[in-house]
Design a protein around this motif. Structure first.
Motif, PDB file in Angstrom:
ATOM      1  N   THR A 186     -24.485  39.865  61.070  1.00  0.00           N
ATOM      2  CA  THR A 186     -23.042  39.945  60.601  1.00  0.00           C
ATOM      3  C   THR A 186     -22.662  41.291  59.987  1.00  0.00           C
ATOM      4  O   THR A 186     -23.646  42.106  59.583  1.00  0.00           O
ATOM      5  N   SER A 187     -21.481  41.744  60.207  1.00  0.00           N
ATOM      6  CA  SER A 187     -21.063  43.002  59.828  1.00  0.00           C
ATOM      7  C   SER A 187     -21.232  43.372  58.242  1.00  0.00           C
ATOM      8  O   SER A 187     -20.999  42.273  57.585  1.00  0.00           O
ATOM      9  N   ARG A 188     -21.490  44.508  57.692  1.00  0.00           N
ATOM     10  CA  ARG A 188     -21.604  44.950  56.590  1.00  0.00           C
ATOM     11  C   ARG A 188     -20.136  44.742  55.783  1.00  0.00           C
ATOM     12  O   ARG A 188     -19.158  45.153  56.442  1.00  0.00           O
TER      13      ARG A 188
ATOM     14  N   GLY B  14     -16.051  40.600  56.688  1.00  0.00           N
ATOM     15  CA  GLY B  14     -15.811  39.797  57.916  1.00  0.00           C
ATOM     16  C   GLY B  14     -15.183  40.853  58.940  1.00  0.00           C
ATOM     17  O   GLY B  14     -14.756  40.439  60.088  1.00  0.00           O
ATOM     18  N   LEU B  15     -15.049  42.247  58.572  1.00  0.00           N
ATOM     19  CA  LEU B  15     -14.386  43.262  59.505  1.00  0.00           C
ATOM     20  C   LEU B  15     -15.557  43.690  60.514  1.00  0.00           C
ATOM     21  O   LEU B  15     -16.394  44.185  59.870  1.00  0.00           O
ATOM     22  N   LYS B  16     -15.511  43.704  61.797  1.00  0.00           N
ATOM     23  CA  LYS B  16     -16.266  44.079  62.612  1.00  0.00           C
ATOM     24  C   LYS B  16     -16.443  45.808  62.221  1.00  0.00           C
ATOM     25  O   LYS B  16     -15.263  46.352  62.364  1.00  0.00           O
ATOM     26  N   GLU B  17     -17.658  45.950  62.532  1.00  0.00           N
ATOM     27  CA  GLU B  17     -18.024  47.520  62.076  1.00  0.00           C
ATOM     28  C   GLU B  17     -17.446  48.482  63.390  1.00  0.00           C
ATOM     29  O   GLU B  17     -17.323  49.800  62.831  1.00  0.00           O
ATOM     30  N   GLU B  18     -17.152  48.141  64.270  1.00  0.00           N
ATOM     31  CA  GLU B  18     -16.348  48.942  65.154  1.00  0.00           C
ATOM     32  C   GLU B  18     -15.075  49.242  64.912  1.00  0.00           C
ATOM     33  O   GLU B  18     -14.533  50.265  65.311  1.00  0.00           O
TER      34      GLU B  18
ATOM     35  N   TYR C 279     -16.439  52.868  52.501  1.00  0.00           N
ATOM     36  CA  TYR C 279     -17.660  53.142  53.154  1.00  0.00           C
ATOM     37  C   TYR C 279     -18.176  51.461  53.331  1.00  0.00           C
ATOM     38  O   TYR C 279     -17.840  50.655  52.754  1.00  0.00           O
ATOM     39  N   ARG C 280     -19.400  51.378  54.271  1.00  0.00           N
ATOM     40  CA  ARG C 280     -19.933  50.094  54.603  1.00  0.00           C
ATOM     41  C   ARG C 280     -21.016  49.873  53.462  1.00  0.00           C
ATOM     42  O   ARG C 280     -21.770  51.054  53.030  1.00  0.00           O
ATOM     43  N   THR C 281     -20.993  48.822  52.952  1.00  0.00           N
ATOM     44  CA  THR C 281     -22.459  48.538  51.916  1.00  0.00           C
ATOM     45  C   THR C 281     -23.673  48.716  53.002  1.00  0.00           C
ATOM     46  O   THR C 281     -23.827  48.515  53.878  1.00  0.00           O
TER      47      THR C 281
ATOM     48  N   PRO D 217      -9.806  36.358  61.614  1.00  0.00           N
ATOM     49  CA  PRO D 217      -9.909  36.139  60.009  1.00  0.00           C
ATOM     50  C   PRO D 217     -10.997  37.166  59.238  1.00  0.00           C
ATOM     51  O   PRO D 217     -11.933  37.558  59.653  1.00  0.00           O
ATOM     52  N   ILE D 218     -10.464  37.582  57.939  1.00  0.00           N
ATOM     53  CA  ILE D 218     -11.382  38.430  57.292  1.00  0.00           C
ATOM     54  C   ILE D 218     -11.199  37.826  55.837  1.00  0.00           C
ATOM     55  O   ILE D 218     -10.213  36.993  55.479  1.00  0.00           O
ATOM     56  N   HIS D 219     -11.698  38.497  54.860  1.00  0.00           N
ATOM     57  CA  HIS D 219     -11.713  38.115  53.552  1.00  0.00           C
ATOM     58  C   HIS D 219     -11.681  39.251  52.515  1.00  0.00           C
ATOM     59  O   HIS D 219     -12.272  40.250  52.656  1.00  0.00           O
TER      60      HIS D 219
END
Length: 226
Positions: A111-113, A61-65, A99-101, A144-146
């Motif tokens: 949605t963000s990776r 849930g964290l924005k990629e920016e 790294y991002r998935t 919010p993030i997880h």
């Protein structure tokens, strides 16, 4: 003479039938063994992949920016400071890799990776996850993030399949947990019961009317979908 020829032919046909059956059973047995070996190898590969990920955390849930603005380690330290200030004093947070998935399932998904954080110690990951479970609401800059453990795609899918059952058990205060890797456990009549798959769970609840009624909807709907 004619009768002896018939008997000889009958014996020959019986031998051929026995030979064919033996050959079929041998091929069938070989196929079964091959399937078992394939299944065992797949399980070993999954185990190895999950072992390599044991010290990893998924930030969902964290924005990629976010990591474009600051480096991943500083970003992760920010998450810890914002949510677990007491834990920050006890853990030396060093991100070995971040790294991002990849977008495997749907490249068009907006949605963000997930952000994967590799920590040096499994113990530190476990402490962070325990603190996250206790806090329940995790944020980054107020959004919010997880936080979750990182597993192989196959294992994550298998864990998701327990979701509806987990939800019902949680609502009824059975204190369910997903046990490493994809087993579900919950408290029943004062004892912790653990099940590796849904068939074992079905077998268990068949003689327990209360559980059977409670889980009837989710288990029956899954069977229809098979």
């Amino acid at each position: 003479m004619h009768q002896s020829l018939l008997i000889a032919e009958l014996i020959k046909q019986k031998k051929e039938l026995v030979s064919l059956k033996t050959g079929y059973l041998k091929i069938h047995s070989q196929r079964r063994q091959k399937k078992k070996r394939i299944k065992k190898n797949e399980a070993c590969l999954l185990g190895l992949e999950n072992s390599l990920k044991r010290a990893n955390l998924r930030v969902i849930g964290l924005k990629e920016e976010a990591e474009k603005e600051i480096e991943v380690e500083s970003l992760f330290k920010g998450i810890i400071t914002e949510n677990f200030p007491n834990l920050e004093k006890d853990i030396n947070i060093q991100v070995q890799e971040g790294y991002r998935t990849p977008s495997r399932f749907n490249p068009k998904k907006t949605t963000s990776r997930h952000l994967i954080i590799k920590l040096p110690k499994v113990k530190d990951k476990e402490r962070i996850l325990k603190a996250a479970r206790e806090k329940k609401q995790i944020t980054y800059n107020g959004a919010p993030i997880h936080l979750a453990a990182d597993f192989s795609v196959e294992t994550l899918q298998a864990r998701r399949e327990w979701h509806d059952i987990f939800k019902v058990l949680k609502e009824k205060n059975f204190y369910p947990r997903i046990v490493y890797l994809v087993k579900i456990s919950f408290k029943h009549e004062g004892e912790i019961k653990t099940f590796p798959d849904k068939q074992k769970l079905r077998d268990f609840i068949n003689t327990r009317p209360v559980l059977q009624e409670m889980l009837k909807g989710v288990l029956q709907s899954e069977r229809k979908g098979c």
